[in-house]
Design a protein around this motif. Structure first.
Motif, short mmCIF file in Angstrom:
data_model
loop_
_atom_site.label_atom_id
_atom_site.label_comp_id
_atom_site.label_asym_id
_atom_site.label_seq_id
_atom_site.Cartn_x
_atom_site.Cartn_y
_atom_site.Cartn_z
N THR A 203 0.67 -0.89 -0.15
CA THR A 203 -0.05 -0.20 -0.01
C THR A 203 1.08 1.27 -0.08
O THR A 203 2.07 0.91 0.51
CB THR A 203 -1.42 0.09 1.41
N PRO A 204 -0.05 2.06 -0.55
CA PRO A 204 0.96 3.50 -0.52
C PRO A 204 1.56 3.93 0.37
O PRO A 204 3.11 4.78 0.77
CB PRO A 204 0.26 4.83 -0.81
N THR B 183 -4.50 0.74 -3.35
CA THR B 183 -4.24 1.84 -2.72
C THR B 183 -4.98 2.05 -1.89
O THR B 183 -4.88 2.75 -0.66
CB THR B 183 -5.05 3.15 -4.17
N SER B 184 -6.07 1.14 -1.40
CA SER B 184 -6.65 0.71 -0.18
C SER B 184 -6.81 -0.77 -0.41
O SER B 184 -6.87 -1.27 -1.45
CB SER B 184 -7.58 1.57 -0.13
N SER C 278 -4.43 -0.53 -7.33
CA SER C 278 -3.77 0.41 -7.69
C SER C 278 -3.76 0.93 -9.67
O SER C 278 -3.90 -0.60 -9.90
CB SER C 278 -1.75 0.81 -7.31
#
Length: 234
Positions: free
Chosen positions: A188-189, A216-217, A222
């Motif tokens: 994740t980011p 992304t979540s 993503s």
């Protein structure tokens, strides 16, 4: 992340991977490598397991002849079945072989999702131990074999955990390789990279350094991962 139809198989757009005989199941690592690795007219997949990466490379490179080798007999039987059932059956081969002893004409590309639990305790299941540990193959031996089996202008692509990167890069350099591409993969980011996609060649060039994020979540792929795997996932 995969279309999971049952515990013993995964269905992709153009092929299905059965995995009941294999210690190492289909996972994100193999999918990343199969979608990212460079190909050519001949490709070697070291430690093919279910045959997933070999199948992905055969799909991406329609002219390629792809050979998957594995030291585990059951995995080779499974990989063969998966290859024969695929649309690329005429270009795929699976062989039971130790890469240290494997002899063939040099390949345009070599891909490998190597055993990596180098310093952890080995599990009692021997088949799983061979698949997960570098006990039967060290990084030095792997790199020496890959260098021997790769054509002069070929590329070796690998996926490895973050904590094995320094060791692997050291062995690659000692074998005569130069890193030409690197993609740091985050789950994740917010997280640190957990995996690295690495590519090596026999001649130096300025390394291409990129970063990828899988989700992304939670549950939300993503754009990078969607784009990378769009020809494979259902």
């Amino acid at each position: 992340m995969h279309s999971k139809m049952a515990n013993d198989y995964f269905k992709f757009q153009k092929f299905t991977v059965f995995q009941s005989r294999c210690a190492m199941k289909v996972g994100t690592d193999g999918t990343l490598l199969g979608a990212w690795g460079r190909g050519g007219s001949s490709i070697l997949d070291i430690g093919t397991g279910t045959g997933l990466v070999a199948l992905m490379m055969a799909q991406r490179f329609p002219e390629a002849r792809v050979v998957g080798i594995d030291i585990d007999r059951e995995s080779v039987v499974q990989a063969r079945e998966n290859m024969w059932a695929s649309p690329f059956a005429d270009r795929l081969t699976a062989a039971e072989a130790d890469v240290k002893l494997f002899a063939a004409d040099p390949f345009d590309a070599v891909v490998c999702n190597p055993p990596f639990f180098l310093r952890s305790l080995q599990c009692p299941d021997t088949q799983r131990t061979i698949a997960r540990h570098a006990s039967s193959l060290t990084y030095a031996e792997l790199m020496a074999a890959a260098h021997r089996l790769l054509a002069d202008n070929g590329e070796l692509s690998m996926v490895i955990p973050f904590d094995c990167k320094a060791r692997l890069e050291q062995e690659a350099a000692l074998a005569g390789f130069f890193k030409v591409r690197q993609c740091a993969v985050k789950t994740t980011p917010q997280k640190q990279p957990r995996r690295y996609l690495l590519a090596f060649r026999k001649h130096p060039s300025e390394p291409e350094l990129t970063e990828g994020i899988i989700e992304t979540s939670p549950g939300e792929r993503s754009r990078w991962y969607e784009e990378l795997t769009k020809d494979f996932y259902l």
